[in-house]
Design a protein around this motif. Structure first.
Motif, PDB file in Angstrom:
ATOM      1  N   VAL A 129       4.290 107.275  21.859  1.00  0.00           N
ATOM      2  CA  VAL A 129       3.952 106.635  20.576  1.00  0.00           C
ATOM      3  C   VAL A 129       4.559 105.240  20.475  1.00  0.00           C
ATOM      4  CG1 VAL A 129       3.658 108.810  19.373  1.00  0.00           C
ATOM      5  CG2 VAL A 129       5.920 107.713  19.394  1.00  0.00           C
ATOM      6  N   HIS A 130       3.951 104.438  19.590  1.00  0.00           N
ATOM      7  CA  HIS A 130       4.419 103.077  19.335  1.00  0.00           C
ATOM      8  C   HIS A 130       4.703 102.907  17.852  1.00  0.00           C
ATOM      9  CE1 HIS A 130       3.150 102.088  23.397  1.00  0.00           C
ATOM     10  NE2 HIS A 130       2.008 102.687  23.136  1.00  0.00           N
ATOM     11  N   ILE A 131       5.465 101.891  17.536  1.00  0.00           N
ATOM     12  CA  ILE A 131       5.801 101.617  16.135  1.00  0.00           C
ATOM     13  C   ILE A 131       4.536 101.548  15.282  1.00  0.00           C
ATOM     14  CG2 ILE A 131       6.673  99.848  14.563  1.00  0.00           C
ATOM     15  CD1 ILE A 131       8.914 101.332  15.782  1.00  0.00           C
ATOM     16  N   SER A 132       3.489 100.993  15.832  1.00  0.00           N
ATOM     17  CA  SER A 132       2.237 100.811  15.081  1.00  0.00           C
ATOM     18  C   SER A 132       1.538 102.128  14.750  1.00  0.00           C
ATOM     19  CB  SER A 132       1.280  99.921  15.868  1.00  0.00           C
ATOM     20  OG  SER A 132       0.985 100.503  17.123  1.00  0.00           O
ATOM     21  N   ASP A 133       1.991 103.233  15.320  1.00  0.00           N
ATOM     22  CA  ASP A 133       1.408 104.542  15.019  1.00  0.00           C
ATOM     23  C   ASP A 133       1.962 105.136  13.724  1.00  0.00           C
ATOM     24  OD1 ASP A 133       1.469 105.352  18.533  1.00  0.00           O
ATOM     25  OD2 ASP A 133      -0.217 104.605  17.324  1.00  0.00           O
ATOM     26  N   THR A 134       2.946 104.483  13.141  1.00  0.00           N
ATOM     27  CA  THR A 134       3.504 104.955  11.871  1.00  0.00           C
ATOM     28  C   THR A 134       2.414 104.960  10.805  1.00  0.00           C
ATOM     29  OG1 THR A 134       5.730 104.143  12.360  1.00  0.00           O
ATOM     30  CG2 THR A 134       5.170 104.450  10.044  1.00  0.00           C
TER      31      THR A 134
ATOM     32  N   LEU B 206     -16.170 117.005   3.640  1.00  0.00           N
ATOM     33  CA  LEU B 206     -14.941 117.172   4.406  1.00  0.00           C
ATOM     34  C   LEU B 206     -13.886 117.873   3.563  1.00  0.00           C
ATOM     35  CD1 LEU B 206     -14.768 113.585   5.954  1.00  0.00           C
ATOM     36  CD2 LEU B 206     -15.306 115.682   7.183  1.00  0.00           C
ATOM     37  N   THR B 207     -13.209 118.846   4.157  1.00  0.00           N
ATOM     38  CA  THR B 207     -12.048 119.482   3.540  1.00  0.00           C
ATOM     39  C   THR B 207     -10.825 119.035   4.321  1.00  0.00           C
ATOM     40  OG1 THR B 207     -13.323 121.385   2.793  1.00  0.00           O
ATOM     41  CG2 THR B 207     -10.929 121.659   2.968  1.00  0.00           C
ATOM     42  N   PHE B 208      -9.890 118.402   3.633  1.00  0.00           N
ATOM     43  CA  PHE B 208      -8.720 117.813   4.283  1.00  0.00           C
ATOM     44  C   PHE B 208      -7.496 118.696   4.144  1.00  0.00           C
ATOM     45  CE2 PHE B 208      -9.987 113.478   5.397  1.00  0.00           C
ATOM     46  CZ  PHE B 208     -11.124 113.286   4.628  1.00  0.00           C
ATOM     47  N   GLY B 209      -6.593 118.557   5.120  1.00  0.00           N
ATOM     48  CA  GLY B 209      -5.262 119.111   4.981  1.00  0.00           C
ATOM     49  C   GLY B 209      -4.409 118.198   4.113  1.00  0.00           C
ATOM     50  N   THR B 210      -3.155 118.577   3.942  1.00  0.00           N
ATOM     51  CA  THR B 210      -2.262 117.822   3.055  1.00  0.00           C
ATOM     52  C   THR B 210      -1.611 116.632   3.745  1.00  0.00           C
ATOM     53  OG1 THR B 210      -0.529 119.410   3.577  1.00  0.00           O
ATOM     54  CG2 THR B 210      -1.743 119.753   1.520  1.00  0.00           C
ATOM     55  N   GLY B 211      -1.842 116.499   5.042  1.00  0.00           N
ATOM     56  CA  GLY B 211      -1.364 115.311   5.745  1.00  0.00           C
ATOM     57  C   GLY B 211      -0.014 115.490   6.412  1.00  0.00           C
ATOM     58  N   THR B 212       0.193 114.704   7.469  1.00  0.00           N
ATOM     59  CA  THR B 212       1.481 114.643   8.165  1.00  0.00           C
ATOM     60  C   THR B 212       1.884 113.181   8.276  1.00  0.00           C
ATOM     61  OG1 THR B 212       1.073 116.621   9.491  1.00  0.00           O
ATOM     62  CG2 THR B 212       2.732 115.067  10.311  1.00  0.00           C
ATOM     63  N   ARG B 213       3.071 112.882   7.754  1.00  0.00           N
ATOM     64  CA  ARG B 213       3.575 111.512   7.850  1.00  0.00           C
ATOM     65  C   ARG B 213       4.327 111.344   9.165  1.00  0.00           C
ATOM     66  NH1 ARG B 213       3.847 107.450   4.593  1.00  0.00           N
ATOM     67  NH2 ARG B 213       3.204 108.719   2.817  1.00  0.00           N
ATOM     68  N   LEU B 214       3.769 110.515  10.034  1.00  0.00           N
ATOM     69  CA  LEU B 214       4.396 110.242  11.330  1.00  0.00           C
ATOM     70  C   LEU B 214       5.234 108.979  11.212  1.00  0.00           C
ATOM     71  CD1 LEU B 214       4.710 110.775  14.373  1.00  0.00           C
ATOM     72  CD2 LEU B 214       2.629 109.439  14.735  1.00  0.00           C
ATOM     73  N   THR B 215       6.519 109.122  11.485  1.00  0.00           N
ATOM     74  CA  THR B 215       7.441 107.992  11.443  1.00  0.00           C
ATOM     75  C   THR B 215       7.985 107.765  12.839  1.00  0.00           C
ATOM     76  OG1 THR B 215       8.065 108.518   9.170  1.00  0.00           O
ATOM     77  CG2 THR B 215       9.540 107.066  10.411  1.00  0.00           C
ATOM     78  N   ILE B 216       7.830 106.544  13.333  1.00  0.00           N
ATOM     79  CA  ILE B 216       8.310 106.208  14.669  1.00  0.00           C
ATOM     80  C   ILE B 216       9.666 105.526  14.534  1.00  0.00           C
ATOM     81  CG2 ILE B 216       7.778 105.064  16.839  1.00  0.00           C
ATOM     82  CD1 ILE B 216       5.802 107.272  15.912  1.00  0.00           C
ATOM     83  N   ILE B 217      10.627 106.054  15.253  1.00  0.00           N
ATOM     84  CA  ILE B 217      11.993 105.540  15.209  1.00  0.00           C
ATOM     85  C   ILE B 217      12.207 104.595  16.389  1.00  0.00           C
ATOM     86  CG2 ILE B 217      14.443 106.165  15.193  1.00  0.00           C
ATOM     87  CD1 ILE B 217      13.446 109.018  14.351  1.00  0.00           C
ATOM     88  N   PRO B 218      12.614 103.350  16.138  1.00  0.00           N
ATOM     89  CA  PRO B 218      12.779 102.380  17.245  1.00  0.00           C
ATOM     90  C   PRO B 218      13.898 102.790  18.205  1.00  0.00           C
ATOM     91  CG  PRO B 218      12.747 101.261  15.123  1.00  0.00           C
ATOM     92  CD  PRO B 218      12.822 102.737  14.832  1.00  0.00           C
TER      93      PRO B 218
END
Lengths: 113, 114
Positions: free
Chosen positions: B81-86, B102-114
């Motif tokens: 992963v890259h920082i820009s994938d946050t 479309l039926t969506f899930g509640t989402g996943t917040r992806l945080t990239i740590i440098p």
């Protein structure tokens, strides 16, 4: 540029008021869907319009209504606003025959106080 | 009725590490599966979709997802992963071929740590 423009970007309304949100799609996008995204949640399907007729509706009360116009613009109207209507409202449109080829707008953030 | 479960609300990952975002769905009929990405103050962008054919689908920016019918899953992976994938990532399912709801899930917040 996404090709789907929503206005306004932000809006504050008082409980009980009525609101109209607008979406302008690319030329030829004759299918438009509206979604409600509450804070911290995934988008929920409100309804879809195809060639100016409603073509499917989610679990939303009748005070949520819509219109689609021949110029590929559309509206979402909400009457008797409630506090729980506070959310990001997303418009998505697509060309005919473009299976699930939605382009989403950036949304309108509605706050009901 | 169809539903989508995203098991992780937040996933922190170090830069250049691999990541997997989990998605499970529930449906009694054949489904179409999607991953969307949402950057701050923006709308949703389609990352990849499974409609038919090969169960492994790939995006242009290195993400891939595999449709597993027996496990009713469609997990999203990226080897580095890259920082820009946050961003916020949403899994979605559609079983209504007519109006493509479309039926969506509640989402996943992806945080990239440098």
């Amino acid at each position: 540029e996404t090709g789907v423009t929503q206005s306004p970007t932000h809006l504050i309304k008082t409980r009980g008021q009525q609101v109209t949100l607008r979406c302008s799609s690319q030329s030829g996008h004759n299918t438009v869907s509206w979604y409600q995204q509450a804070l911290g949640q995934g988008p929920q399907f409100i309804f879809q319009y195809y060639r100016e007729e409603e073509n499917g509706r989610g679990n939303f009360p009748p005070r949520f209504s819509g219109l689609q116009f021949p110029n590929y613009s559309s509206e979402l109207n909400v009457n008797a606003l409630e506090l729980d209507d506070s959310a990001l409202y997303l418009c998505a449109s697509s060309f005919p025959g473009q299976l699930y080829g939605y382009t989403f707008g950036s949304g309108t953030r509605l706050t009901v106080v | 009725a169809q539903s989508v479960t995203q098991l992780d609300s937040q996933v922190p990952v170090f830069e250049e590490a691999p990541v997997e975002l989990r998605c499970n769905y529930s449906s009694s009929v054949s489904v179409y599966l999607f991953w969307y990405v949402q950057y701050p103050n923006q709308g949703l962008q389609l990352l990849l979709k499974y409609l038919s054919g090969s169960t492994l689908v790939e995006s242009i920016n290195g993400f891939e997802a595999e449709f597993n019918k027996s496990q009713t899953s469609f997990h999203l992976r990226k080897p580095s992963v890259h920082i820009s994938d946050t961003a916020e990532y949403f899994c979605a399912v559609s079983e209504d071929f007519g109006n493509e709801k479309l039926t969506f899930g509640t989402g996943t917040r992806l945080t990239i740590i440098p």
